[in-house]
Design a protein around this motif. Structure first.
Motif, PDB file in Angstrom:
ATOM      1  N   ALA A  39       1.903   8.634   0.384  1.00 38.76           N
ATOM      2  CA  ALA A  39       1.214   7.634  -0.444  1.00 38.76           C
ATOM      3  C   ALA A  39      -0.212   8.069  -0.748  1.00 38.76           C
ATOM      4  N   PHE A  40      -0.924   8.630   0.263  1.00 40.79           N
ATOM      5  CA  PHE A  40      -2.275   9.153   0.038  1.00 40.79           C
ATOM      6  C   PHE A  40      -2.259  10.202  -1.068  1.00 40.79           C
ATOM      7  N   ARG A  41      -1.323  11.146  -0.978  1.00 45.39           N
ATOM      8  CA  ARG A  41      -1.253  12.226  -1.962  1.00 45.39           C
ATOM      9  C   ARG A  41      -0.912  11.680  -3.345  1.00 45.39           C
ATOM     10  N   ARG A  42      -0.044  10.656  -3.387  1.00 47.96           N
ATOM     11  CA  ARG A  42       0.323  10.060  -4.659  1.00 47.96           C
ATOM     12  C   ARG A  42      -0.885   9.425  -5.334  1.00 47.96           C
ATOM     13  N   HIS A  43      -1.672   8.672  -4.553  1.00 43.91           N
ATOM     14  CA  HIS A  43      -2.866   8.026  -5.114  1.00 43.91           C
ATOM     15  C   HIS A  43      -3.928   9.049  -5.487  1.00 43.91           C
ATOM     16  N   LEU A  89       0.811  -1.223   0.000  1.00 41.56           N
ATOM     17  CA  LEU A  89       0.000   0.000   0.000  1.00 41.56           C
ATOM     18  C   LEU A  89       0.841   1.268   0.000  1.00 41.56           C
ATOM     19  N   VAL A  90       1.935   1.257   0.744  1.00 42.74           N
ATOM     20  CA  VAL A  90       2.704   2.486   0.953  1.00 42.74           C
ATOM     21  C   VAL A  90       4.084   2.416   0.302  1.00 42.74           C
ATOM     22  N   GLY A  91       4.794   1.302   0.486  1.00 41.59           N
ATOM     23  CA  GLY A  91       6.118   1.188  -0.106  1.00 41.59           C
ATOM     24  C   GLY A  91       7.061   0.370   0.756  1.00 41.59           C
ATOM     25  N   LYS A  92       8.233   0.044   0.194  1.00 41.67           N
ATOM     26  CA  LYS A  92       9.191  -0.828   0.873  1.00 41.67           C
ATOM     27  C   LYS A  92       9.726  -0.194   2.149  1.00 41.67           C
ATOM     28  N   ARG A  93      10.023   1.119   2.114  1.00 44.93           N
ATOM     29  CA  ARG A  93      10.571   1.778   3.297  1.00 44.93           C
ATOM     30  C   ARG A  93       9.567   1.763   4.444  1.00 44.93           C
ATOM     31  N   ALA A  94       8.305   2.045   4.128  1.00 46.05           N
ATOM     32  CA  ALA A  94       7.256   2.021   5.150  1.00 46.05           C
ATOM     33  C   ALA A  94       7.084   0.609   5.712  1.00 46.05           C
ATOM     34  N   HIS A  95       7.268  -0.378   4.867  1.00 49.19           N
ATOM     35  CA  HIS A  95       7.157  -1.776   5.291  1.00 49.19           C
ATOM     36  C   HIS A  95       8.184  -2.091   6.379  1.00 49.19           C
ATOM     37  N   SER A 135      -7.626   2.475   5.761  1.00 48.79           N
ATOM     38  CA  SER A 135      -8.213   3.640   5.102  1.00 48.79           C
ATOM     39  C   SER A 135      -7.603   3.850   3.723  1.00 48.79           C
ATOM     40  N   LEU A 136      -6.286   3.668   3.620  1.00 47.29           N
ATOM     41  CA  LEU A 136      -5.620   3.818   2.320  1.00 47.29           C
ATOM     42  C   LEU A 136      -6.092   2.750   1.343  1.00 47.29           C
ATOM     43  N   PHE A 137      -6.238   1.503   1.833  1.00 49.37           N
ATOM     44  CA  PHE A 137      -6.723   0.426   0.966  1.00 49.37           C
ATOM     45  C   PHE A 137      -8.146   0.708   0.474  1.00 49.37           C
ATOM     46  N   LEU A 138      -9.027   1.108   1.408  1.00 46.71           N
ATOM     47  CA  LEU A 138     -10.409   1.389   1.033  1.00 46.71           C
ATOM     48  C   LEU A 138     -10.483   2.568   0.063  1.00 46.71           C
ATOM     49  N   TYR A 139      -9.633   3.571   0.289  1.00 46.77           N
ATOM     50  CA  TYR A 139      -9.613   4.737  -0.603  1.00 46.77           C
ATOM     51  C   TYR A 139      -9.228   4.319  -2.013  1.00 46.77           C
ATOM     52  N   ARG A 140      -8.192   3.477  -2.129  1.00 48.28           N
ATOM     53  CA  ARG A 140      -7.765   3.003  -3.451  1.00 48.28           C
ATOM     54  C   ARG A 140      -8.833   2.147  -4.122  1.00 48.28           C
ATOM     55  N   ALA A 141      -9.646   1.443  -3.310  1.00 52.04           N
ATOM     56  CA  ALA A 141     -10.688   0.578  -3.855  1.00 52.04           C
ATOM     57  C   ALA A 141     -11.991   1.333  -4.135  1.00 52.04           C
TER      58      ALA A 141
END
Length: 540
Positions: A531-535, A113-119, A467-473
């Motif tokens: 990530a939110f802003r990117r999406h 959802l966010v990226g490798k660094r966030a992981h 929230s990020l997953f639901l937003y993308r969906a």
């Protein structure tokens, strides 16, 4: 009870159907990747037992037992509405996101959802959170096993380990029907409680118990899930449900007067209600540890997606009921003079152990009203509490093992991908916090607050990922976004206050740990906002 039933019927179903769209025909990771070790399709009733036992450890018992020092009203309101609108939603939605990501853990989902660094940041934060939690649990279990507290709990708790191994082999390898096997073993389980009451095991020592518990946690974390984890949690669920039922029946028979004030202003040294009530009562209202269970073990065993409603949402409401009866035991199951002796100050009667004793005494009085002798009733309550702390220790150490394996994969460290090596690193973290002292003194209450703060931060971050997953969906995010914002405000405020307190008292170990956690959280929040802003820009 009525409000929880109504909430499950309407709000829980609304979230599951209208927001998540749980699909009864979609294959779950348990079916798709079945391996007989971690991915095991499991009947709903057994999986509910495993999940409930894993999340309902010492958290919903010890948290309310401490938090009644602010009076009974704030705790009641937080347990009631927090569980309905925050905790149960958090547990079900994080489980759902894991289901839609091949049964991956919340840390691993963050990578997608966010990226490798966030992981990697999330995995490091999980390591500190779980190590803190399990270290605290080891400390409390060892204290309760010691001669000065409840050595009568040792025999039944240890016996349950072997009973779990037995039922695991009988059901999964010998094909014995689960109903008769459960009936016989549950009866034996309760017989061992009486046996332990008659023959307590003494002279082991608190520190030796801590070492033994850490060794047990290592063994439990590497065994196949069907052999110990699932059957132990399943049996413990019977113990807890029966215990909760007896406590509630005893409560209605006794009809006790409340001995504590609704709002308490008389105790000394008590931290401010805001934000510390909300991190002291963690697991009874909302808990980040739950998303580790939901996405770490439960999502890998779910037979059908709609089972996330009774197991995720329903399991959290059941934990709220446990937290509520614990609170009632601590404010009405003991006399007014006993209450003030336990809660006259923040550190009254030696801290965590005394707060547990308030619960044991109050709950034992409730259970004795159904005809069980008071001594045996208190023994049963202790066994129930310690048994669930042990199940959480099982699950928590396994989750730490998963976490270390994911760190090994993310950082390309081959030896960390080995489950036996990863489990060693898991118990090292647990050992540090379980044996930690400052200036030669135990730091139980301080450690519990740091655990509670970190735990609730993890809940906020779990809701942020959902929230990020639901937003993308393209699904509504308001139901997870508002609880997430509330948790982040509460927990970051508490973290900053405790960090200042630790600096003032020169508590170097917790200054270091608290600073690392705060940096990880702020960094992870920034990564998620990016990530939110990117999406958002991509959708425009």
């Amino acid at each position: 009870l009525v409000l929880y039933i109504v909430a499950y019927r309407f709000y829980g179903r609304f979230i599951s159907r209208r927001v998540l769209s749980l699909d009864p025909v979609r294959r779950t990771p348990a079916s798709e990747f079945e391996d007989g070790v971690d991915f095991v399709p499991t009947r709903r009733v057994i999986l509910f037992g495993h999940h409930f036992a894993s999340i309902a450890g010492l958290g919903p018992i010890l948290g309310p037992a401490i938090a009644v020092i602010w009076g009974w009203l704030p705790g009641v309101l937080w347990i009631l509405f927090g569980a309905i609108f925050m905790g149960a939603v958090h547990d079900m939605t994080t489980m759902f996101v894991s289901l839609r990501h091949r049964g991956r853990s919340i840390g691993d989902v963050t990578k997608a959802l966010v990226g490798k660094r966030a992981h990697i940041l999330f995995l490091l934060l999980i390591y500190f959170t779980l190590s803190l939690a399990m270290g605290t649990f080891v400390r409390i279990i060892a204290k309760l096993f010691s001669d000065n507290y409840h050595p009568e709990a040792v025999l039944p708790v240890v016996a349950l380990i072997f009973l779990a191994l037995l039922i695991g082999v009988l059901v999964y390898r010998k094909g014995v029907p689960i109903a008769p096997a459960t009936t016989v073993i549950v009866l034996v389980m309760f017989f061992t409680i009486w046996l332990g009451f008659k023959f307590p095991i003494t002279s082991v020592g608190e520190k030796n118990w801590a070492y033994l518990l850490i060794f047990y946690a290592y063994i439990a974390s590497v065994l196949p899930v069907w052999l110990l984890l699932q059957p132990r949690d399943y049996l413990n669920a019977y113990q807890l449900v029966i215990g909760m039922t007896l406590m509630y029946i005893g409560l209605f028979i006794l009809r006790p007067h409340i001995s504590a004030p609704a709002i308490n202003h008389s105790s000394t040294g008590v931290p401010p209600l805001f934000p510390f009530l909300f991190i002291t009562i963690a697991c009874g209202a909302i808990s980040g540890f739950h998303n580790l269970v939901s996405t770490g073990t439960t999502s890998k065993q779910l037979e059908k997606e709609p089972d996330a409603l009774p197991i995720g949402y329903g399991g959290m409401l059941a934990e709220g009921l446990l937290a509520m009866v614990v609170l009632l035991a601590c404010v009405s199951g003991i006399s007014r003079s006993d209450w003030f002796s336990h809660y006259s100050s923040w550190t009254a009667a030696s801290g965590l152990g005394a707060k547990m004793e308030a619960f044991v005494e109050g709950a034992g009085n409730f259970v004795s009203k159904v005809g069980i002798p008071i001594g045996l009733a208190k023994s049963f309550i202790v066994v129930m509490a310690v048994g669930f702390a042990m199940t959480t220790l099982d699950s928590g150490t396994r989750l730490l093992r998963y976490n270390m394996e994911e760190i090994g994969e993310g950082l390309n460290i081959p030896f960390l991908r080995n489950r036996f090596v990863a489990a060693v690193f898991a118990v090292v973290g647990i050992s540090y916090f379980s044996l930690l002292t400052v200036h030669g003194k135990p730091i139980g209450l301080t450690l519990w607050q740091l655990f509670g703060t970190t735990n609730q931060i993890l809940a906020g971050l779990g809701l942020l990922a959902v929230s990020l997953f639901l937003y993308r969906a393209g699904k509504p995010i308001i139901y997870t976004l508002i609880p997430m914002i509330a948790m982040m405000i509460l927990t970051l405020t508490a973290m900053v206050i405790k960090l200042k307190d630790n600096i003032h008292t020169h508590n170097t170990p917790l200054i270091v740990v608290g600073s690392i956690i705060l940096v990880l959280v702020l960094w992870l929040v920034i990564e998620t906002i990016i990530a939110f802003r990117r999406h958002l820009s991509m959708s425009e």
